[in-house]
Motif scaffolding. Structure first.
Motif, PDB file in Angstrom:
ATOM      1  N   THR A 357      46.674  34.073  70.858  1.00 34.57           N
ATOM      2  CA  THR A 357      46.409  34.723  72.131  1.00 34.57           C
ATOM      3  C   THR A 357      45.104  34.226  72.730  1.00 34.57           C
ATOM      4  N   PHE A 358      44.963  34.345  74.050  1.00 31.95           N
ATOM      5  CA  PHE A 358      43.719  34.046  74.745  1.00 31.95           C
ATOM      6  C   PHE A 358      42.797  35.259  74.710  1.00 31.95           C
ATOM      7  N   SER A 359      41.498  35.015  74.809  1.00 33.23           N
ATOM      8  CA  SER A 359      40.543  36.098  74.991  1.00 33.23           C
ATOM      9  C   SER A 359      40.642  36.610  76.428  1.00 33.23           C
ATOM     10  N   PRO A 360      40.238  37.853  76.657  1.00 34.59           N
ATOM     11  CA  PRO A 360      40.340  38.403  78.019  1.00 34.59           C
ATOM     12  C   PRO A 360      39.554  37.614  79.062  1.00 34.59           C
ATOM     13  N   ASP A 362      39.262  34.393  79.081  1.00 36.43           N
ATOM     14  CA  ASP A 362      39.891  33.077  79.229  1.00 36.43           C
ATOM     15  C   ASP A 362      39.108  31.945  78.565  1.00 36.43           C
ATOM     16  N   MET A 363      38.070  32.300  77.810  1.00 37.34           N
ATOM     17  CA  MET A 363      37.188  31.263  77.255  1.00 37.34           C
ATOM     18  C   MET A 363      37.569  30.851  75.837  1.00 37.34           C
ATOM     19  N   LYS A 364      38.254  31.709  75.120  1.00 40.46           N
ATOM     20  CA  LYS A 364      38.542  31.443  73.712  1.00 40.46           C
ATOM     21  C   LYS A 364      40.013  31.673  73.417  1.00 40.46           C
ATOM     22  N   ILE A 365      40.439  31.128  72.292  1.00 41.94           N
ATOM     23  CA  ILE A 365      41.782  31.342  71.744  1.00 41.94           C
ATOM     24  C   ILE A 365      41.608  31.755  70.299  1.00 41.94           C
ATOM     25  N   VAL A 366      42.401  32.698  69.840  1.00 37.96           N
ATOM     26  CA  VAL A 366      42.418  33.046  68.420  1.00 37.96           C
ATOM     27  C   VAL A 366      43.826  32.822  67.884  1.00 37.96           C
ATOM     28  N   SER A 367      43.893  32.307  66.668  1.00 34.72           N
ATOM     29  CA  SER A 367      45.189  32.057  66.036  1.00 34.72           C
ATOM     30  C   SER A 367      45.186  32.610  64.620  1.00 34.72           C
TER      31      SER A 367
END
Length: 474
Positions: A357-360, A362-367
């Motif tokens: 998912t993306f961070s709220p 829009d700067m990061k992604i977590v997997s």
């Protein structure tokens, strides 16, 4: 935690004012819980001689009804825990379901394994008329119509029945192919919704003909993923029949076409934040973006993954799609061109990427991955932000950012949730689930986490220094 039973919880219900929960158990008791304190009110309602299978509050909250495997119905005073009068006797087998009439006239309906429905006077315990007979197997669920003139019942004979209380006559609603386990009236009383082991949700007209209104059907295979549109008027679903479908919730019908193009199972679907596009990920190793209104693919499939695409999400600004694959990589795609933004993010996971998912902001992604780790990435550079977050001892199935993007929550098949501080990489385990944890989400204000597990209870946790479990909704 909402604890106190020696056995398992069989049924729960909210009080009308939402301040209490009533629960029943195979330990033969009923308990009432205060939601502010998350504690039992201090006493158990004792009297049943076998499992208590169903409980319900009266509309004014002063009484509780319970149905039991001892073949009886009981009414209790909510505040004292004392039985109001003698048990209601009449059923010849387990009482499976129970409901109060919504008009507060103190009428109770019960469904039983003896294949009958019974309507009772809640004050006297006297049966109002004869047993309602017509089902040929156990009655599992019962519900009153809003005007209290009808009762709907669901049975293991695969049939729903709608009963006229004044005459005792019923109309069968046939269409389900397997056990019907749940039934409910719409608030205006014009429709009935039913759930069955045969999968489709069915909606019925409560009219003279009582014909089935519609079902969300259209697949040749099984459904793999579903998601609501941002405005809540549509549902998108994917299937192992290689298609994507959009359903109109007002008409309960497919919009009329299936989105076709994938060459293998479609495993994940998501609406764009503005609802105009849908993204899908497939076992054919591709990602596709579709026009919600035409069902046409927007450009060519996004190609780059070397194995099944397992998870997919849009960025908050609608311009990007991120996908996680069994090939152990994460890819970020430009939704307008279908081109990969940079190289696949592959310096991190050693097994399939299961959740993304993306961070709220829009700067990061977590997997999250089957390799038991969580990874945080810079959404623009594709660079891993720090080391893999290690601590789980089994596959990570679900991940979520906190609203302020400083924390990540992860759910795992090791039965544990973890909350990670992104800046330090340190985590606090949240222990309490007894089976696989498969879903996790932060509250909008970031103060709580909710989790779902195969052990059934939904658990709510405080996101604080101690990160203690806030409460359990058994």
């Amino acid at each position: 935690t909402l604890e106190g039973y020696q056995g398992f919880v069989t049924s729960v219900a909210f009080s009308p004012d939402g301040t209490q929960i009533v629960s029943s158990s195979n330990d033969r008791t009923v308990r009432v819980w205060n939601l502010s304190t998350r504690k039992s009110v201090g006493y158990s309602f004792e009297g049943h001689l076998n499992y208590v299978m169903s409980v319900a509050f009266s509309p004014d909250g002063t009484k509780i009804a319970s149905g039991s495997f001892d073949k009886t119905v009981r009414v209790w005073d909510t505040y004292t825990g004392k039985s109001v009068g003698e048990p209601f006797e009449g059923h010849k087998d387990n009482v499976q379901s129970i409901a109060f009439s919504p008009d507060d006239t103190k009428v109770i309906v019960s469904g039983s394994a003896d294949k009958t429905v019974q309507v009772w006077d809640a004050y006297t315990g006297i049966s109002l008329g004869q047993s309602l007979e017509g089902h040929t197997d156990s009655v599992i669920s019962v519900a009153f119509s809003p005007d209290t003139t009808k009762v709907a019942s669901a049975s293991h004979d695969n049939i729903l029945r709608v009963w006229d209380i004044s005459t005792g006559l019923s109309s069968p609603l046939e269409g389900h192919q397997q056990f019907v386990h749940s039934v409910s009236f719409s608030p205006d009383g014009t429709k009935i919704v039913s759930g069955s082991w045969d999968s489709p949700i069915r909606v019925w007209d409560v009219s003279a003909s009582l014909n089935m209104k519609d079902t969300l059907e259209g697949y040749q295979g099984f459904v793999t993923s579903v998601a609501f549109s941002p405005d809540g008027t549509q549902i998108v679903s994917s299937s192992n029949d290689r298609t994507v479908r959009v359903w109109n919730l007002s008409t309960r019908k497919s919009v009329g076409y299936s989105f076709e193009g994938h060459l293998n199972y479609v495993m994940s679907v998501a609406f764009s934040p503005d609802g105009t596009k849908i993204a899908s990920g497939s076992f054919d190793k591709t990602v596709r973006v579709w026009d919600t209104y035409t069902g046409k693919s927007v450009g060519e499939p996004f190609e780059g993954h070397k194995d099944n695409v397992q998870s997919i999400a849009f960025s908050p600004d609608d311009t990007k799609v991120v996908s996680g694959s069994r090939d152990r990589t994460v890819c970020v795609w430009d939704t307008s061109t279908g081109l990969s933004i940079g190289q696949p993010l592959e310096e991190g996971h050693k097994e399939a990427v299961t959740s993304i998912t993306f961070s709220p902001d829009d700067m990061k992604i977590v997997s999250g991955s089957a390799d038991k780790t969580v990874q945080v990435w810079d959404a623009y550079t594709g660079i891993s932000l720090g080391q893999s977050l290690e601590g789980h001892t089994d596959s990570v199935i679900s991940v979520a950012f906190s609203p302020d993007t400083t924390k990540v929550a992860s759910a795992s098949h090791d039965n544990i949730l973890r909350v990670w501080d992104i800046s330090t990489g340190l985590s606090s385990p949240l222990e309490g689930h007894q089976q696989f944890v498969h879903s996790v989400s932060f509250s909008p204000d970031g103060t709580k986490i909710v989790s779902g597990s195969w052990d059934s209870p939904i658990r709510v946790w405080d996101v604080s220094a101690s990160l203690n479990m806030k409460g359990v909704l058994p």
